[in-house]
Design a protein around this motif. Structure first.
Motif, PDB file in Angstrom:
ATOM      1  N   GLY A  97       4.349  -5.550  -7.118  1.00 38.47           N
ATOM      2  CA  GLY A  97       5.328  -4.565  -7.570  1.00 38.47           C
ATOM      3  C   GLY A  97       6.610  -5.174  -8.115  1.00 38.47           C
ATOM      4  O   GLY A  97       7.372  -4.510  -8.798  1.00 38.47           O
ATOM      5  N   GLU A  98       6.844  -6.450  -7.839  1.00 36.72           N
ATOM      6  CA  GLU A  98       8.076  -7.112  -8.279  1.00 36.72           C
ATOM      7  C   GLU A  98       7.812  -8.283  -9.216  1.00 36.72           C
ATOM      8  O   GLU A  98       8.706  -9.056  -9.522  1.00 36.72           O
ATOM      9  CB  GLU A  98       8.845  -7.603  -7.048  1.00 36.72           C
ATOM     10  N   TYR A  99       6.601  -8.413  -9.693  1.00 40.66           N
ATOM     11  CA  TYR A  99       6.200  -9.547 -10.524  1.00 40.66           C
ATOM     12  C   TYR A  99       6.398  -9.185 -11.997  1.00 40.66           C
ATOM     13  O   TYR A  99       5.706  -8.345 -12.552  1.00 40.66           O
ATOM     14  CB  TYR A  99       4.731  -9.867 -10.231  1.00 40.66           C
ATOM     15  N   SER A 100       7.351  -9.847 -12.631  1.00 40.97           N
ATOM     16  CA  SER A 100       7.703  -9.502 -14.011  1.00 40.97           C
ATOM     17  C   SER A 100       6.722 -10.123 -15.009  1.00 40.97           C
ATOM     18  O   SER A 100       6.006 -11.069 -14.698  1.00 40.97           O
ATOM     19  CB  SER A 100       9.122  -9.976 -14.332  1.00 40.97           C
ATOM     20  N   GLU A 101       6.736  -9.573 -16.215  1.00 41.45           N
ATOM     21  CA  GLU A 101       5.902 -10.129 -17.279  1.00 41.45           C
ATOM     22  C   GLU A 101       6.327 -11.552 -17.601  1.00 41.45           C
ATOM     23  O   GLU A 101       5.496 -12.403 -17.916  1.00 41.45           O
ATOM     24  CB  GLU A 101       5.992  -9.253 -18.534  1.00 41.45           C
ATOM     25  N   TYR A 102       7.611 -11.820 -17.534  1.00 42.64           N
ATOM     26  CA  TYR A 102       8.116 -13.169 -17.790  1.00 42.64           C
ATOM     27  C   TYR A 102       7.466 -14.168 -16.841  1.00 42.64           C
ATOM     28  O   TYR A 102       6.999 -15.224 -17.265  1.00 42.64           O
ATOM     29  CB  TYR A 102       9.639 -13.188 -17.611  1.00 42.64           C
ATOM     30  N   MET A 103       7.410 -13.817 -15.574  1.00 43.34           N
ATOM     31  CA  MET A 103       6.803 -14.725 -14.592  1.00 43.34           C
ATOM     32  C   MET A 103       5.300 -14.871 -14.834  1.00 43.34           C
ATOM     33  O   MET A 103       4.755 -15.968 -14.724  1.00 43.34           O
ATOM     34  CB  MET A 103       7.083 -14.239 -13.175  1.00 43.34           C
ATOM     35  N   GLY A 104       4.641 -13.781 -15.188  1.00 42.59           N
ATOM     36  CA  GLY A 104       3.209 -13.849 -15.468  1.00 42.59           C
ATOM     37  C   GLY A 104       2.903 -14.759 -16.643  1.00 42.59           C
ATOM     38  O   GLY A 104       2.011 -15.611 -16.580  1.00 42.59           O
ATOM     39  N   PHE A 105       3.670 -14.609 -17.714  1.00 36.81           N
ATOM     40  CA  PHE A 105       3.449 -15.456 -18.888  1.00 36.81           C
ATOM     41  C   PHE A 105       3.835 -16.904 -18.608  1.00 36.81           C
ATOM     42  O   PHE A 105       3.190 -17.832 -19.086  1.00 36.81           O
ATOM     43  CB  PHE A 105       4.223 -14.923 -20.092  1.00 36.81           C
ATOM     44  N   ALA A 106       4.883 -17.110 -17.834  1.00 31.54           N
ATOM     45  CA  ALA A 106       5.293 -18.473 -17.483  1.00 31.54           C
ATOM     46  C   ALA A 106       4.216 -19.156 -16.641  1.00 31.54           C
ATOM     47  O   ALA A 106       3.895 -20.329 -16.860  1.00 31.54           O
ATOM     48  CB  ALA A 106       6.623 -18.452 -16.738  1.00 31.54           C
ATOM     49  N   HIS A 107       3.641 -18.431 -15.699  1.00 27.37           N
ATOM     50  CA  HIS A 107       2.598 -19.018 -14.865  1.00 27.37           C
ATOM     51  C   HIS A 107       1.320 -19.267 -15.664  1.00 27.37           C
ATOM     52  O   HIS A 107       0.620 -20.259 -15.422  1.00 27.37           O
ATOM     53  CB  HIS A 107       2.333 -18.138 -13.647  1.00 27.37           C
ATOM     54  N   LEU A 108       1.032 -18.400 -16.629  1.00 29.53           N
ATOM     55  CA  LEU A 108      -0.103 -18.649 -17.515  1.00 29.53           C
ATOM     56  C   LEU A 108       0.154 -19.910 -18.335  1.00 29.53           C
ATOM     57  O   LEU A 108      -0.720 -20.776 -18.458  1.00 29.53           O
ATOM     58  CB  LEU A 108      -0.341 -17.457 -18.445  1.00 29.53           C
ATOM     59  N   GLY A 109       1.365 -20.026 -18.887  1.00 33.80           N
ATOM     60  CA  GLY A 109       1.705 -21.213 -19.667  1.00 33.80           C
ATOM     61  C   GLY A 109       1.652 -22.474 -18.837  1.00 33.80           C
ATOM     62  O   GLY A 109       1.173 -23.523 -19.291  1.00 33.80           O
ATOM     63  N   ALA A 110       2.112 -22.407 -17.600  1.00 30.95           N
ATOM     64  CA  ALA A 110       2.078 -23.574 -16.720  1.00 30.95           C
ATOM     65  C   ALA A 110       0.640 -23.988 -16.420  1.00 30.95           C
ATOM     66  O   ALA A 110       0.302 -25.175 -16.458  1.00 30.95           O
ATOM     67  CB  ALA A 110       2.820 -23.278 -15.420  1.00 30.95           C
ATOM     68  N   GLY A 111      -0.213 -23.023 -16.134  1.00 33.05           N
ATOM     69  CA  GLY A 111      -1.616 -23.328 -15.850  1.00 33.05           C
ATOM     70  C   GLY A 111      -2.329 -23.920 -17.052  1.00 33.05           C
ATOM     71  O   GLY A 111      -3.099 -24.883 -16.921  1.00 33.05           O
ATOM     72  N   LEU A 112      -2.066 -23.363 -18.220  1.00 36.25           N
ATOM     73  CA  LEU A 112      -2.681 -23.909 -19.430  1.00 36.25           C
ATOM     74  C   LEU A 112      -2.154 -25.312 -19.735  1.00 36.25           C
ATOM     75  O   LEU A 112      -2.908 -26.179 -20.186  1.00 36.25           O
ATOM     76  CB  LEU A 112      -2.418 -22.975 -20.623  1.00 36.25           C
ATOM     77  N   THR A 113      -0.877 -25.528 -19.494  1.00 35.14           N
ATOM     78  CA  THR A 113      -0.296 -26.858 -19.732  1.00 35.14           C
ATOM     79  C   THR A 113      -0.973 -27.908 -18.870  1.00 35.14           C
ATOM     80  O   THR A 113      -1.385 -28.963 -19.353  1.00 35.14           O
ATOM     81  CB  THR A 113       1.220 -26.832 -19.443  1.00 35.14           C
ATOM     82  N   VAL A 114      -1.103 -27.621 -17.594  1.00 35.03           N
ATOM     83  CA  VAL A 114      -1.728 -28.583 -16.674  1.00 35.03           C
ATOM     84  C   VAL A 114      -3.211 -28.743 -16.998  1.00 35.03           C
ATOM     85  O   VAL A 114      -3.722 -29.867 -17.122  1.00 35.03           O
ATOM     86  CB  VAL A 114      -1.545 -28.143 -15.210  1.00 35.03           C
ATOM     87  N   GLY A 115      -3.904 -27.629 -17.141  1.00 38.70           N
ATOM     88  CA  GLY A 115      -5.348 -27.677 -17.352  1.00 38.70           C
ATOM     89  C   GLY A 115      -5.750 -28.354 -18.647  1.00 38.70           C
ATOM     90  O   GLY A 115      -6.635 -29.223 -18.658  1.00 38.70           O
ATOM     91  N   LEU A 116      -5.104 -27.984 -19.741  1.00 37.38           N
ATOM     92  CA  LEU A 116      -5.490 -28.569 -21.026  1.00 37.38           C
ATOM     93  C   LEU A 116      -5.056 -30.026 -21.143  1.00 37.38           C
ATOM     94  O   LEU A 116      -5.730 -30.831 -21.796  1.00 37.38           O
ATOM     95  CB  LEU A 116      -4.939 -27.724 -22.175  1.00 37.38           C
ATOM     96  N   SER A 117      -3.939 -30.381 -20.517  1.00 43.22           N
ATOM     97  CA  SER A 117      -3.537 -31.794 -20.502  1.00 43.22           C
ATOM     98  C   SER A 117      -4.545 -32.629 -19.719  1.00 43.22           C
ATOM     99  O   SER A 117      -4.899 -33.737 -20.129  1.00 43.22           O
ATOM    100  CB  SER A 117      -2.148 -31.951 -19.883  1.00 43.22           C
ATOM    101  N   ALA A 118      -5.001 -32.107 -18.607  1.00 39.84           N
ATOM    102  CA  ALA A 118      -6.001 -32.824 -17.817  1.00 39.84           C
ATOM    103  C   ALA A 118      -7.345 -32.887 -18.554  1.00 39.84           C
ATOM    104  O   ALA A 118      -8.055 -33.893 -18.461  1.00 39.84           O
ATOM    105  CB  ALA A 118      -6.176 -32.169 -16.452  1.00 39.84           C
ATOM    106  N   LEU A 119      -7.670 -31.838 -19.295  1.00 40.98           N
ATOM    107  CA  LEU A 119      -8.902 -31.864 -20.086  1.00 40.98           C
ATOM    108  C   LEU A 119      -8.826 -32.959 -21.148  1.00 40.98           C
ATOM    109  O   LEU A 119      -9.776 -33.738 -21.326  1.00 40.98           O
ATOM    110  CB  LEU A 119      -9.143 -30.499 -20.736  1.00 40.98           C
ATOM    111  N   ALA A 120      -7.698 -33.032 -21.850  1.00 40.91           N
ATOM    112  CA  ALA A 120      -7.525 -34.068 -22.873  1.00 40.91           C
ATOM    113  C   ALA A 120      -7.583 -35.463 -22.243  1.00 40.91           C
ATOM    114  O   ALA A 120      -8.222 -36.376 -22.788  1.00 40.91           O
ATOM    115  CB  ALA A 120      -6.198 -33.862 -23.600  1.00 40.91           C
TER     116      ALA A 120
END
Length: 184
Positions: A97-120
């Protein structure tokens, strides 16, 4: 007596805030998923590709097999990077109920950053590990060069982990209070 000015401002601004979107949590959980899945894909590819080179090299030079395990270990570390990021992002997920879109997109970006960097990094470690251990079997002086290349390939994954953690921790302070709870 009336309402104090600070509380009046808070009341005024809370009326202007949008309601938190329930779908915001989806993006946060996709960040968790992206971190672990892509990092493990990189780790698996690096392990498999390097393992093929080690097996091929081991037929001719079985005495070098244990020394040639280094690329496999370095590829496995990439999976740990994804695990660390997934745990930290998951711990940063707020109440829905208190989770903003900003936080959701930031956490998505963080996960993609870590995951795709590790994939490369896993792709690089796999290719260098395969060729490097075969070349090392023929010319032992190439060992130090192979290790240096593997270290720089691993650094790509480490850089992604650092940036992902900075994004996650920064989103915690910047993303609070951007929307009002839908669970009233």
């Amino acid at each position: 007596m009336g309402i104090p000015p600070v509380e009046l401002k808070m009341l005024f601004f809370s009326a202007l805030l949008e309601t938190c979107q329930p779908s915001s949590a989806f993006f946060g959980f996709m960040g968790v998923t992206s971190a672990i899945v892509f990092a493990n894909l990189g780790a698996a590819y690096g392990t498999a590709k390097s393992g093929v080179g080690i097996s091929s090299m081991g037929v001719m030079r079985p005495d070098l097999v244990m020394r040639s395990i280094i690329p496999v270990v370095m590829a496995g570390i990439l999976g740990i990077y994804g695990l660390i990021a997934a745990f930290i992002i998951n711990g940063a997920l707020d109440k829905p109920g208190e989770y903003s879109e900003y936080m959701g997109f930031a956490h998505l970006g963080a996960g993609l950053t870590v995951g795709l960097s590790a994939l490369a990094a896993g792709l690089a470690i796999g290719i260098v590990g395969d060729s490097g251990v075969r070349a090392n079997a023929q010319q032992p002086r190439l060992f130090v060069g192979m290790i240096l290349i593997l270290i720089f390939a691993e650094a790509v994954g480490l850089f992604g982990l650092i940036v992902g953690l900075v994004i996650t921790l920064g989103a915690g302070s910047k993303g609070k209070g951007l929307c009002k709870s839908y669970a009233i």
